[in-house]
Design an enzyme around this catalytic site. Structure first.
Site, PDB file in Angstrom:
ATOM      1  N   SER A 209       0.843  -1.180   0.000  1.00 60.26           N
ATOM      2  CA  SER A 209       0.000   0.000   0.000  1.00 60.26           C
ATOM      3  C   SER A 209       0.880   1.232   0.000  1.00 60.26           C
ATOM      4  O   SER A 209       2.012   1.190   0.503  1.00 60.26           O
ATOM      5  CB  SER A 209      -0.885   0.013   1.247  1.00 60.26           C
ATOM      6  OG  SER A 209      -1.579   1.243   1.355  1.00 60.26           O
TER       7      SER A 209
ATOM      8  N   TYR B 294      -2.129  -0.312  10.388  1.00 58.98           N
ATOM      9  CA  TYR B 294      -2.236  -0.715   8.986  1.00 58.98           C
ATOM     10  C   TYR B 294      -0.983  -0.295   8.221  1.00 58.98           C
ATOM     11  O   TYR B 294      -0.417  -1.068   7.458  1.00 58.98           O
ATOM     12  CB  TYR B 294      -3.488  -0.100   8.350  1.00 58.98           C
ATOM     13  CG  TYR B 294      -3.648  -0.463   6.891  1.00 58.98           C
ATOM     14  CD1 TYR B 294      -4.155  -1.707   6.522  1.00 58.98           C
ATOM     15  CD2 TYR B 294      -3.300   0.431   5.894  1.00 58.98           C
ATOM     16  CE1 TYR B 294      -4.302  -2.049   5.189  1.00 58.98           C
ATOM     17  CE2 TYR B 294      -3.444   0.104   4.559  1.00 58.98           C
ATOM     18  CZ  TYR B 294      -3.943  -1.137   4.210  1.00 58.98           C
ATOM     19  OH  TYR B 294      -4.073  -1.468   2.890  1.00 58.98           O
TER      20      TYR B 294
END
Length: 127
Positions: free
Chosen positions: A32, A44
């Site tokens: 990501s 995350y």
């Protein structure tokens, strides 16, 4: 999140590496953009940093085997899962991510595309 994004990725990679080596395959991992920047208070982000590091480590370990390793690092994807504070932000279409994966897979055997960062046009330069 750690079990899915880090441990799950590690288990899948470990399970597939023998077959990838046998067939000179291509391992694609999903990172990501948040794994390239520091976002305070976000686990995350840390898990996606780990995926990028894992991809680099696997590539180094498998360099002599013919296995290619690519980590795809999309930014915000146009899905219903976007947080309310990001609904107005530009998003990457899932089809664009699929085309990017195909781009990495379609390269000649002599090319190993290691990282692809995908951001939507018009995105804030601070993300």
């Amino acid at each position: 999140m750690v079990l899915t994004n880090v441990y799950g990725t590690a288990l899948v990679a470990r399970a597939t590496l023998p077959s990838l080596q046998k067939h000179r395959g291509h391992l694609i991992l999903t990172g990501s953009v948040t794994g390239r920047v520091t976002i305070p208070g976000q686990l995350y982000s840390a898990t996606k940093w780990a995926v990028t590091a894992m991809a680099q480590s696997i590539r180094a370990e498998a360099a002599a085997t013919g296995i290619r390793v690519t980590v795809i690092q999309p930014d915000l994807v146009d899905t219903a899962a976007a947080s309310p504070d990001r609904h107005a932000d530009p998003k990457v279409a899932s089809g664009d991510i699929a085309r990017t994966v195909l781009f990495a897979l379609d390269q000649p055997r002599s090319i190993d595309v290691n990282e692809i960062v995908i951001r939507p046009t018009g995105q804030s330069p601070h993300r």
